[in-house]
Design an enzyme around this catalytic site. Sequence first.
Site, short mmCIF file in Angstrom:
data_model
loop_
_atom_site.label_atom_id
_atom_site.label_comp_id
_atom_site.label_asym_id
_atom_site.label_seq_id
_atom_site.Cartn_x
_atom_site.Cartn_y
_atom_site.Cartn_z
N HIS A 122 0.88 -1.24 0.14
CA HIS A 122 -0.07 -0.06 0.08
C HIS A 122 0.92 1.12 -0.13
CE1 HIS A 122 -2.81 3.07 1.66
NE2 HIS A 122 -3.97 2.23 1.34
N ASP A 199 3.11 -4.64 7.79
CA ASP A 199 2.03 -3.84 7.57
C ASP A 199 0.83 -4.75 7.57
OD1 ASP A 199 -0.57 -2.51 7.12
OD2 ASP A 199 0.50 -2.03 5.15
N LYS A 225 -10.62 -0.64 10.31
CA LYS A 225 -10.47 -1.85 9.58
C LYS A 225 -10.87 -2.97 10.24
CE LYS A 225 -7.53 -0.09 5.54
NZ LYS A 225 -8.13 0.44 5.02
N CYS A 365 -4.76 2.61 -3.62
CA CYS A 365 -3.42 3.20 -2.95
C CYS A 365 -2.31 2.22 -3.25
CB CYS A 365 -3.90 3.30 -1.65
SG CYS A 365 -4.97 4.57 -1.54
#
Lengths: 410, 150
Positions: A122, A199, A225, A365
């Site tokens: 990302h 991540d 999220k 993204c």
Amino acid sequence: MTDLRHLRSDFPILGREMNGRPLAYLDSAATTQKPIQVLDAVDDFYRTKNANVHRGAYALSSEATDAFEGARAKVASFINAGGPNEIVFSRGATTSLNHIAYGWGLNRLSEGDRVVLTIMEHHANVVPWQLVARHTGIELVYLTLDDHYEVDISGLSDLLDERVKVVAFSGMSNVTGTLGPVRALVDAARSVGALVVVDGAQLVPHAPTDVQDLDADFLVFSGHKMLGPTGIGAMWGKPERLEEMEPAEGGGEMIADVGLYESRWAPVPHKFEAGTPPIAQAVGLGAAVDYLEAVGMERVRDHEHEITGYALKRLADVPDLTVYGPGDPERRGGAVSFSLADIHAHDIATVLDEHGIAVRAGHHCAKPLLRHLHVPATARASFYLYNTLDEVDRLVDGLLDARRVFGLNA
Amino acid sequence: MSALDELYRQVILDHYRSPRHRGSLKGPHIHAEGLNPSCGDEFSIDLIINDGVIADVATQGQGCSISQASGSMMTEAIIGHTPDEARALTDTFKRMMGIEEGESPLDPEKPGSVLGDLEALQGVKKFPVRIKCADLPWTTLADALDRSDA
């Protein structure tokens, strides 16, 4: 089938209609919907406990601090951290990665050092390192994806030398659903003494996570999220890494003492939390963690495997549809990107929206990944614990209608 | 006609699949590029202006059917016209789409009489998030004309 349909009534928004049809929300990789338990926790905090934390000499402030720090303890336990002090609250995964790039990278990397990333990152795990590169002259090196949409680690051993100081990668791609090859990358990083940054924005919400097993140095994720509010996320770090890392932001709350020209920092984790933190949001994230633990992360993962497997099977029957991602639902996450004939992703999203189905369209993204795949944009359906097989059927019906609208035979 | 079928009229799909004046020009007098960063749509335009008239135009780009069809229709509408006429057309288009304030000049009794094929893009108005798609080529054109002082 891991039947979680009974949970849907906990999510008020799922009762909504969109364009005259029941909402089928298939964009949880972007943000998830919130259960009433989270909404109530935030509301209750503001109604009954609201005060600033860590500084009031009155009972209400102490209650607010307990609620805030209690949320930190819940998040720590959720990922099996060594303790609450290993959790730094932030605005989300993006802010956390910026903290690491600036607080650790900028102070400890120098010209010629290398940061290894994957092509599926990302932008949040690309741009902060580019900013560090501007200041320091470090070099970014990318692992690509193979033909099966898996991270290609075949050239990894050739890449490894003393120049590699950081290996930073996504636990799960928000585009292809590809799982980061955690074991291989952690072992590779360890062999040259490099820092490991994971991540976890798409990983922590969707599968059991144990940072002891993971053996990374940092793991970052976002609250919104994983059923929590926006504006709150977390960075887990190994205690020694957090100690050696400099704060990327200065201000109130993060200091032990402030002089005219020099200051000393508060202990970890507070030295990374400048300013009034997102208190109610942290409390909401704590409630989200409670909710996920009550359901059980194994069940969340199993449910997503089933629904993703069903989606891959049904989508294979739609003519001219290409899925960009691994085919085995057990070895991927629930973000399913696709293209359909010559219909642009935004047009697909518009047709589906008319059917009450919310999907993402665009570059997600992740422009380096889309360039690698030679596709300017994809449509993406992504699933979470509240989605149903029926919604997958509606997705397929909507895609067949997109073919009709664009004059292609169904 | 459903809102969807009104949005994706035949003429729009035709321009999307067979865009007119596609490509680049040798030695253009004006070149401009437009980008919609939120969705990634791209559009670029080359113009050749001879004797105060847009003598040739070519566009390139990638994006959704609405942005690319809007650009294709735009090329047909401006070629052979003066820059001032192209500016006036841009204003007319933006008023039709509700992007700029002002009375829409369209004649509902005679569809197509003012903007030709471009009037088919009116269906986009029912999809507010897509209006910026239709607008991208026009914003790029306006930028090109501003730049040239033509």
